[in-house]
Design a protein around this motif. Structure first.
Motif, PDB file in Angstrom:
ATOM      1  N   ILE A  87       0.840  -1.189   0.000  1.00 40.47           N
ATOM      2  CA  ILE A  87       0.000   0.000   0.000  1.00 40.47           C
ATOM      3  C   ILE A  87       0.876   1.240   0.000  1.00 40.47           C
ATOM      4  O   ILE A  87       1.738   1.412   0.871  1.00 40.47           O
ATOM      5  N   HIS A  88       0.669   2.086  -1.012  1.00 40.81           N
ATOM      6  CA  HIS A  88       1.409   3.341  -1.131  1.00 40.81           C
ATOM      7  C   HIS A  88       0.459   4.507  -0.908  1.00 40.81           C
ATOM      8  O   HIS A  88      -0.712   4.442  -1.278  1.00 40.81           O
ATOM      9  N   PHE A  89       0.961   5.582  -0.332  1.00 36.81           N
ATOM     10  CA  PHE A  89       0.192   6.827  -0.298  1.00 36.81           C
ATOM     11  C   PHE A  89       1.146   8.001  -0.201  1.00 36.81           C
ATOM     12  O   PHE A  89       2.209   7.913   0.401  1.00 36.81           O
ATOM     13  N   SER A  90       0.746   9.069  -0.868  1.00 42.56           N
ATOM     14  CA  SER A  90       1.528  10.309  -0.819  1.00 42.56           C
ATOM     15  C   SER A  90       0.714  11.342  -0.082  1.00 42.56           C
ATOM     16  O   SER A  90      -0.476  11.536  -0.352  1.00 42.56           O
ATOM     17  N   ILE A 129      -1.782  -1.220  -3.928  1.00 40.74           N
ATOM     18  CA  ILE A 129      -2.853  -0.250  -3.679  1.00 40.74           C
ATOM     19  C   ILE A 129      -2.244   1.130  -3.501  1.00 40.74           C
ATOM     20  O   ILE A 129      -1.305   1.321  -2.723  1.00 40.74           O
ATOM     21  N   SER A 130      -2.790   2.089  -4.223  1.00 37.24           N
ATOM     22  CA  SER A 130      -2.347   3.474  -4.111  1.00 37.24           C
ATOM     23  C   SER A 130      -3.485   4.303  -3.515  1.00 37.24           C
ATOM     24  O   SER A 130      -4.609   4.290  -4.030  1.00 37.24           O
ATOM     25  N   LEU A 131      -3.186   5.017  -2.414  1.00 36.71           N
ATOM     26  CA  LEU A 131      -4.179   5.855  -1.750  1.00 36.71           C
ATOM     27  C   LEU A 131      -3.778   7.317  -1.905  1.00 36.71           C
ATOM     28  O   LEU A 131      -2.636   7.687  -1.636  1.00 36.71           O
ATOM     29  N   ASN A 132      -4.729   8.142  -2.310  1.00 36.32           N
ATOM     30  CA  ASN A 132      -4.416   9.550  -2.526  1.00 36.32           C
ATOM     31  C   ASN A 132      -5.569  10.423  -2.054  1.00 36.32           C
ATOM     32  O   ASN A 132      -6.717  10.248  -2.475  1.00 36.32           O
ATOM     33  N   SER A 133      -5.266  11.355  -1.161  1.00 35.90           N
ATOM     34  CA  SER A 133      -6.253  12.329  -0.697  1.00 35.90           C
ATOM     35  C   SER A 133      -5.917  13.681  -1.307  1.00 35.90           C
ATOM     36  O   SER A 133      -4.772  14.127  -1.252  1.00 35.90           O
ATOM     37  N   ARG A 162      -3.601  -3.734  -9.783  1.00 37.38           N
ATOM     38  CA  ARG A 162      -3.350  -2.376  -9.289  1.00 37.38           C
ATOM     39  C   ARG A 162      -4.676  -1.704  -8.913  1.00 37.38           C
ATOM     40  O   ARG A 162      -5.625  -1.698  -9.699  1.00 37.38           O
ATOM     41  N   VAL A 163      -4.688  -1.137  -7.715  1.00 37.30           N
ATOM     42  CA  VAL A 163      -5.875  -0.443  -7.214  1.00 37.30           C
ATOM     43  C   VAL A 163      -5.487   0.993  -6.905  1.00 37.30           C
ATOM     44  O   VAL A 163      -4.536   1.238  -6.155  1.00 37.30           O
ATOM     45  N   ARG A 164      -6.220   1.918  -7.479  1.00 32.59           N
ATOM     46  CA  ARG A 164      -5.983   3.335  -7.197  1.00 32.59           C
ATOM     47  C   ARG A 164      -7.250   3.923  -6.579  1.00 32.59           C
ATOM     48  O   ARG A 164      -8.329   3.895  -7.172  1.00 32.59           O
TER      49      ARG A 164
END
Length: 587
Positions: A87-90, A129-133, A162-164
């Motif tokens: 799980i990635h998030f910026s 999984i990429s999480l972006n707010s 891949r999940v965005r």
């Protein structure tokens, strides 16, 4: 029986389906159960469990509540290594990063809870999984954006799913993660346990109403922290966002007040049946990570008895009157009677300290519920101190003005404790909120009115026309305690689901109410769930279709609640939950 043409694109199950048992076929948007003992059965066109069938069957997918837009771009199923998800998030702030780490932990905990086994021998795709707010705000209120987009694609070169997930805020991201969990299912066969997902999905989703609530009541019967957390879990699964906590009532006062310790000493059922500052802070944070804010309610001037008796001993006079007076039906709704004493000015000093304690705990809250229902004039009318305060004026108008005076002084006590932040206050509908005089007593820029009248009552429309903001709790659909006492009627999940409320911008949303007279740790979950989830879809999606069109997804969501550890009540026989086509109109 004809097969959908896209079934040929599904995961080939020929080597893993035990055909000597039940199988499921997607037919006309429903999963149909069949029995096969034929070894030559074309097993690439069926599913080994109803849960896997529901992943791909139907135009709305398996998501609850129904998304604004759902598109399956590739319905083929693949094995995915969910337990080793990356799980990635910026983020732009440390607080935002910390929150998304909590969301990551929530996802991994849910996946790990689905199975303890890690013995999948199939070729598995990596899950990334990429999480972006889009904004760093962590403030949760009626203005918080909860919209999210979820996109699932498959990279065949790297064997990666891949999940965005992109949200307007971290809370939108959290909702997207909840939907992702509903798109992953277990596959179990030949002592193997694997996770299965679709190859391609696009979801664009946002709630219709800003306030999607469940009321719980710990004043009548004490509820443990663990029970409250399980209800919060059910709300998170259903994307509800407000837990309305009716914290105290005339029967008990379990809140431990730092400034007023006598409140719980005199009012709690026992020392063990209280809520400490630490426990409340923990609950607030637990709920926030799940996209839920807790709004506390200290009811008044009625529904106040146990916990308020110590005034004379502290030289503060009678804080409440009519306490435990009999026959109780002449003075109040339920025993023990008790109603605040607006003639005693020390009452407002006590309220100010009580509100300050709540504000210390609910540091981010901009709203408080003051109750305000079921004031009984005969109680005040039988109290010499109050009659003298009114100089003998026993008219209905005099008592209404006294009630309004109490409310004005209580609001001032709250404002002093809250350093005049102009926070909103919620009140239940009552004779004080009657449209003929509400504007005289309750300024619409401060008060939000929670209506609890039947569907046929025009009161909500009248209050809207006067310019008040509303929260709606339809009494003959959304009172989940009904059907267990008196002549009240039990409301099925279909009745709850089909209850449409007003759609004005001034309608913040609604709440289902689980009043506590006949529930405690042993049965509150089975009384509230899964019916509260039916209201959750009404408030999130405001669907134009009836409950019969939602049966398949609702049965699946009930299963999710149970797997989460929530003691949800069955709404149909087990046969119907796995053969919904045969039971579409049942109950």
């Amino acid at each position: 029986m004809p097969y959908y043409s896209f079934l040929s694109a599904f995961l080939t199950l020929s080597s893993i389906v035990n055909v000597q048992g039940w199988i499921w076929e997607c037919y006309s948007g429903s999963c149909v159960r069949e029995h096969s003992i034929d070894e030559s059965f074309n097993k690439s066109q069926v599913f080994p469990s109803v849960e896997i069938c529901r992943l791909v069957c139907g135009s709305n997918g398996p998501i609850w509540p129904k998304p604004s837009l759902y598109e399956a771009t590739d319905k083929a199923l693949i094995f995915v290594n969910a337990k080793n998800a990356v799980i990635h998030f910026s983020t732009s702030t440390e607080a935002e990063s910390n929150f998304l780490r909590e969301v990551e932990s929530y996802f991994m905990e849910a996946v790990n809870k689905m199975t303890e086994q890690q013995n999948c021998q199939r070729t598995q795709y990596k899950l990334v999984i990429s999480l972006n707010s889009k904004t760093p705000s962590l403030h949760l209120n009626w203005m918080t954006e909860e919209k999210y987009d979820l996109h699932i694609t498959t990279d065949e070169d790297t064997k990666t799913l891949r999940v965005r997930i992109t949200g307007e805020t971290v809370f939108g991201v959290r909702h997207g993660v909840e939907s992702l969990l509903q798109l992953i299912e277990l596959f179990e066969d030949n002592e193997q346990t694997c996770f299965i997902s679709q190859r391609g999905v696009n979801i664009t989703d946002q709630p219709y109403y800003r306030h999607r609530g469940l009321l719980i009541d710990s004043g009548r019967n004490f509820l443990s922290v663990e029970t409250i957390k399980r209800n919060i879990d059910g709300m998170a699964l259903s994307k509800m966002n407000v837990l309305h906590w009716h914290l105290t009532d005339t029967q008990s006062f379990p809140f431990v007040s730092a400034r007023l310790p006598n409140m719980s000493i005199y009012g709690a059922y026992s020392g063990a049946q209280t809520y400490s500052a630490y426990q409340i802070t923990d609950l607030i944070q637990y709920a926030k990570v799940r996209g839920i804010r807790i709004i506390p309610e200290i009811d008044g001037p009625a529904h106040a008895g146990s916990g308020w008796q110590w005034g004379p001993e502290a030289s503060l006079g009678n804080l409440v009157v009519c306490y435990n007076q009999q026959p109780y039906r002449s003075y109040c709704i339920q025993p023990p009677c008790g109603q605040m004493n607006p003639a005693n000015q020390n009452l407002y000093f006590v309220l100010q300290n009580l509100y300050a304690d709540l504000i210390d705990l609910w540091t981010e809250s901009d709203v408080f519920h003051m109750g305000g229902d079921e004031v009984y004039t005969p109680c005040w009318n039988s109290t010499e101190e109050i009659v003298n305060y009114l100089r003998g004026n026993r008219s209905e108008e005099a008592f209404l003005n006294l009630w309004a005076e109490y409310q004005e002084k209580a609001l001032n006590a709250f404002d002093i404790a809250n350093h005049y932040k102009n926070s909103s206050v919620i009140l239940w509908t009552s004779s004080l909120t009657d449209p003929s005089h509400i504007e005289q007593y309750l300024p619409k820029d401060r008060y939000i009115i929670q209506t609890w009248v039947p569907t046929s009552d025009t009161l909500p429309e009248e209050l809207l026309n006067l310019g008040y903001k509303l929260i709606i709790s339809t009494k003959d659909s959304w009172y989940l305690d009904h059907g267990f006492w008196g002549t009240t009627t039990y409301y099925t999940w279909r009745k709850v689901y089909d209850n449409k409320i007003l759609t004005s911008p001034s309608v913040l949303g609604g709440e289902v109410c689980m009043w506590g007279e006949l529930v405690d740790d042993n049965n509150i979950e089975s009384r509230a769930w899964p019916r509260a989830a039916a209201a959750a879809e009404r408030l999130w999606s405001n669907p134009s279709t009836p409950s019969t069109a939602a049966s398949s997804r609702f049965f699946a969501h009930t299963d999710r609640l149970i797997k989460k550890g929530i003691k949800a009540s069955p709404v149909v026989p087990g046969f119907c939950s796995v053969s919904e086509a045969d039971c579409a109109t049942y109950l």
